[in-house]
Design an enzyme around this catalytic site. Sequence first.
Site, PDB file in Angstrom:
ATOM      1  N   VAL A 101      -1.823  -2.426   9.449  1.00  0.00           N
ATOM      2  CA  VAL A 101      -2.222  -1.048   9.751  1.00  0.00           C
ATOM      3  C   VAL A 101      -3.656  -0.817   9.285  1.00  0.00           C
ATOM      4  O   VAL A 101      -4.425  -0.077   9.900  1.00  0.00           O
ATOM      5  CB  VAL A 101      -1.254  -0.048   9.065  1.00  0.00           C
ATOM      6  CG1 VAL A 101      -1.677   1.395   9.320  1.00  0.00           C
ATOM      7  CG2 VAL A 101       0.177  -0.270   9.550  1.00  0.00           C
ATOM      8  N   ARG A 142      -1.856   9.242  21.699  1.00  0.00           N
ATOM      9  CA  ARG A 142      -2.730  10.435  21.705  1.00  0.00           C
ATOM     10  C   ARG A 142      -3.071  10.827  23.141  1.00  0.00           C
ATOM     11  O   ARG A 142      -3.059  12.005  23.497  1.00  0.00           O
ATOM     12  CB  ARG A 142      -4.002  10.144  20.892  1.00  0.00           C
ATOM     13  CG  ARG A 142      -3.728  10.138  19.404  1.00  0.00           C
ATOM     14  CD  ARG A 142      -4.902   9.629  18.583  1.00  0.00           C
ATOM     15  NE  ARG A 142      -4.621   9.807  17.153  1.00  0.00           N
ATOM     16  CZ  ARG A 142      -5.202   9.127  16.181  1.00  0.00           C
ATOM     17  NH1 ARG A 142      -6.116   8.218  16.463  1.00  0.00           N
ATOM     18  NH2 ARG A 142      -4.884   9.358  14.923  1.00  0.00           N
ATOM     19  N   GLY A 178       0.855  -1.203   0.000  1.00  0.00           N
ATOM     20  CA  GLY A 178       0.000   0.000   0.000  1.00  0.00           C
ATOM     21  C   GLY A 178       0.876   1.232   0.000  1.00  0.00           C
ATOM     22  O   GLY A 178       0.503   2.283   0.527  1.00  0.00           O
ATOM     23  N   HIS A 217      -9.290  -0.607  18.691  1.00  0.00           N
ATOM     24  CA  HIS A 217      -8.897   0.683  18.106  1.00  0.00           C
ATOM     25  C   HIS A 217     -10.196   1.262  17.543  1.00  0.00           C
ATOM     26  O   HIS A 217     -10.486   1.164  16.355  1.00  0.00           O
ATOM     27  CB  HIS A 217      -7.838   0.476  17.009  1.00  0.00           C
ATOM     28  CG  HIS A 217      -7.494   1.751  16.275  1.00  0.00           C
ATOM     29  ND1 HIS A 217      -7.079   2.895  16.913  1.00  0.00           N
ATOM     30  CD2 HIS A 217      -7.502   2.045  14.945  1.00  0.00           C
ATOM     31  CE1 HIS A 217      -6.851   3.838  16.009  1.00  0.00           C
ATOM     32  NE2 HIS A 217      -7.115   3.357  14.809  1.00  0.00           N
TER      33      HIS A 217
HETATM   34  N1  LIG Z   1      -4.520   1.428  12.534  1.00  0.00           N
HETATM   35  C1  LIG Z   1      -4.338   2.731  12.482  1.00  0.00           C
HETATM   36  O1  LIG Z   1      -4.098   3.375  13.501  1.00  0.00           O
HETATM   37  C2  LIG Z   1      -4.411   3.414  11.150  1.00  0.00           C
HETATM   38  C3  LIG Z   1      -3.921   4.709  10.972  1.00  0.00           C
HETATM   39  C4  LIG Z   1      -4.037   5.297   9.722  1.00  0.00           C
HETATM   40  C5  LIG Z   1      -4.619   4.610   8.664  1.00  0.00           C
HETATM   41  N2  LIG Z   1      -5.078   3.371   8.880  1.00  0.00           N
HETATM   42  C6  LIG Z   1      -5.691   2.590   7.802  1.00  0.00           C
HETATM   43  O2  LIG Z   1      -4.685   2.300   6.827  1.00  0.00           O
HETATM   44  C7  LIG Z   1      -5.305   2.117   5.561  1.00  0.00           C
HETATM   45  C8  LIG Z   1      -4.635   3.016   4.528  1.00  0.00           C
HETATM   46  O3  LIG Z   1      -4.888   4.383   4.839  1.00  0.00           O
HETATM   47  P1  LIG Z   1      -4.394   5.529   3.825  1.00  0.00           P
HETATM   48  O4  LIG Z   1      -4.832   6.809   4.403  1.00  0.00           O
HETATM   49  O5  LIG Z   1      -2.965   5.324   3.485  1.00  0.00           O
HETATM   50  O6  LIG Z   1      -5.294   5.188   2.544  1.00  0.00           O
HETATM   51  P2  LIG Z   1      -4.949   5.477   1.003  1.00  0.00           P
HETATM   52  O7  LIG Z   1      -6.238   5.378   0.241  1.00  0.00           O
HETATM   53  O8  LIG Z   1      -4.157   6.728   0.875  1.00  0.00           O
HETATM   54  O9  LIG Z   1      -4.011   4.254   0.613  1.00  0.00           O
HETATM   55  C9  LIG Z   1      -4.519   2.962   0.472  1.00  0.00           C
HETATM   56  C10 LIG Z   1      -3.516   2.115  -0.256  1.00  0.00           C
HETATM   57  O10 LIG Z   1      -4.108   0.818  -0.431  1.00  0.00           O
HETATM   58  C11 LIG Z   1      -4.072   0.490  -1.826  1.00  0.00           C
HETATM   59  N3  LIG Z   1      -5.271  -0.298  -2.146  1.00  0.00           N
HETATM   60  C12 LIG Z   1      -6.566   0.049  -1.984  1.00  0.00           C
HETATM   61  N4  LIG Z   1      -7.372  -0.942  -2.411  1.00  0.00           N
HETATM   62  C13 LIG Z   1      -6.561  -1.951  -2.847  1.00  0.00           C
HETATM   63  C14 LIG Z   1      -6.781  -3.248  -3.391  1.00  0.00           C
HETATM   64  N5  LIG Z   1      -8.010  -3.715  -3.605  1.00  0.00           N
HETATM   65  N6  LIG Z   1      -5.701  -3.997  -3.701  1.00  0.00           N
HETATM   66  C15 LIG Z   1      -4.461  -3.547  -3.514  1.00  0.00           C
HETATM   67  N7  LIG Z   1      -4.184  -2.312  -2.999  1.00  0.00           N
HETATM   68  C16 LIG Z   1      -5.219  -1.539  -2.669  1.00  0.00           C
HETATM   69  C17 LIG Z   1      -4.063   1.801  -2.575  1.00  0.00           C
HETATM   70  O11 LIG Z   1      -3.525   1.636  -3.871  1.00  0.00           O
HETATM   71  C18 LIG Z   1      -3.162   2.626  -1.652  1.00  0.00           C
HETATM   72  O12 LIG Z   1      -1.801   2.329  -1.900  1.00  0.00           O
HETATM   73  C19 LIG Z   1      -6.797   2.425   5.782  1.00  0.00           C
HETATM   74  O13 LIG Z   1      -7.505   1.234   5.997  1.00  0.00           O
HETATM   75  C20 LIG Z   1      -6.790   3.272   7.026  1.00  0.00           C
HETATM   76  O14 LIG Z   1      -8.022   3.253   7.716  1.00  0.00           O
HETATM   77  C21 LIG Z   1      -4.987   2.753  10.080  1.00  0.00           C
HETATM   78  O1  LIG Z   2      -9.282   7.107  12.231  1.00  0.00           O
HETATM   79  C1  LIG Z   2      -8.968   6.501  11.200  1.00  0.00           C
HETATM   80  O2  LIG Z   2      -9.789   6.043  10.397  1.00  0.00           O
HETATM   81  C2  LIG Z   2      -7.506   6.329  10.882  1.00  0.00           C
HETATM   82  C3  LIG Z   2      -6.762   5.723  12.038  1.00  0.00           C
HETATM   83  O3  LIG Z   2      -7.381   4.600  12.552  1.00  0.00           O
HETATM   84  C4  LIG Z   2      -6.474   6.720  13.125  1.00  0.00           C
HETATM   85  O4  LIG Z   2      -6.912   6.519  14.249  1.00  0.00           O
HETATM   86  O5  LIG Z   2      -5.767   7.689  12.835  1.00  0.00           O
END
Ligand SMILES: NC(=O)c1ccc[n+]([C@@H]2O[C@H](COP(=O)([O-])OP(=O)(O)OC[C@H]3O[C@@H](n4cnc5c(N)ncnc54)[C@H](O)[C@@H]3O)[C@@H](O)[C@H]2O)c1
Ligand SMILES: O=C(O)C[C@H](O)C(=O)O
Length: 317
Positions: free
Chosen positions: A121, A154, A8, A178
């Site tokens: 993530v 946070r 990703g 989360h």
């Molecule tokens: N756990 C946490 O604390 C936390 C924090 C931030 C983001 N996230 C999560 O991380 C993920 C990514 O967030 P982001 O802001 O970078 O999103 P984004 O849309 O900017 O990036 C998503 C990535 O996934 C790829 N992708 C999407 N669908 C796909 C598929 N079917 N097959 C292959 N690749 C695919 C996209 O090409 C891109 O590279 C989200 O699920 C978001 O909720 C979690």
């Molecule tokens: O809140 C979200 O969807 C992104 C991530 O889980 C966060 O807490 O920053």
Amino acid sequence: MAKVTILGATGNVGVFAAHTVSEIPYVSDMLLVGRPGREDFLAGCCRDLSDSFAARGTDVRLSYSTSILDAKDSDVVICTTGMPRRPGQDRNDLAFENAKIIAETAETIGRSSPDAILFLVTNPVDVMTAVALKYSGLQPRQIFGLGTHLDSMRLKSLIAHYFRVHVSEVHTRIIGEHGDSMVPLWSATTIGGIRITNLPTFSGLPVQEMIETVKTSGETIIRDKGSTVHGPGEAIATLVKAILGDENRILTVSSYIKSEIHGIGDVCIGVPARINRDGVFPVPLSLEENEVAGFRESVRKIRKVTADVMERLEEAR
Ligand SMILES: NC(=O)c1ccc[n+]([C@@H]2O[C@H](COP(=O)([O-])OP(=O)(O)OC[C@H]3O[C@@H](n4cnc5c(N)ncnc54)[C@H](O)[C@@H]3O)[C@@H](O)[C@H]2O)c1
Ligand SMILES: O=C(O)C[C@H](O)C(=O)O
């Protein structure tokens, strides 16, 4: 020295994580994986990062690919692949769509990189950790999610600001989902080594307001600027460094528990875990009564979402 792969890598979190993870001294090789059709973007990321390496004096071999199979021989695979939520959505609204991606990804990583540690993530992260555990066939110690580490950071920041102390003086934890059912552990919160509940000023602390701020942090940031990037990106690097540096840090991540917390188990959820080169190991823990009740509630919620997703995945495959 170690190889780290970011899946990703064309996404908001993936791009920034590439930057933070490249700063870890144990990383010698970094592979950025994106979807087919994103080759130019990935090549651009590599060139841009290489410039930053030259400016910073970092010596990491960078490459990119559109095939997850190239993650082979990675020490750590960071998975940020999948949909982020839009304003108004709950993280759990993403569960099934992202689970389909994670199940397929995990199967490939499990086959091609049986010794890797797979770090989730993608949201909802507790559910994705369970899906990855099931479909990768890797050991529980090899799979973990960002969990409530970011939430704990946070809360740490809010406490440090309230008491006007350096963040390094504050230790705190949030366990559980989360998400909305997360549970703050005031019993495990200290300032300068002193239990926060023993401080006379604790009674004035706006506890509910603080927790509400933590719960809504992601949503607020997404509404204001589109995505959360810097918090997750730094948190990811802390955890990867704990693994590669064999640091034995106790951090709060989503991990499979058997019965470590008051006999509660068989779920992937945010808990304190020892993190080292062999992976992630939940720490057995005693909690106060109200904390156990909150944790049980959180476990109940995550179990339900996880079970629904697993059932739908089975039907769809
Ligand atoms: N756990 C946490 O604390 C936390 C924090 C931030 C983001 N996230 C999560 O991380 C993920 C990514 O967030 P982001 O802001 O970078 O999103 P984004 O849309 O900017 O990036 C998503 C990535 O996934 C790829 N992708 C999407 N669908 C796909 C598929 N079917 N097959 C292959 N690749 C695919 C996209 O090409 C891109 O590279 C989200 O699920 C978001 O909720 C979690
Ligand atoms: O809140 C979200 O969807 C992104 C991530 O889980 C966060 O807490 O920053």
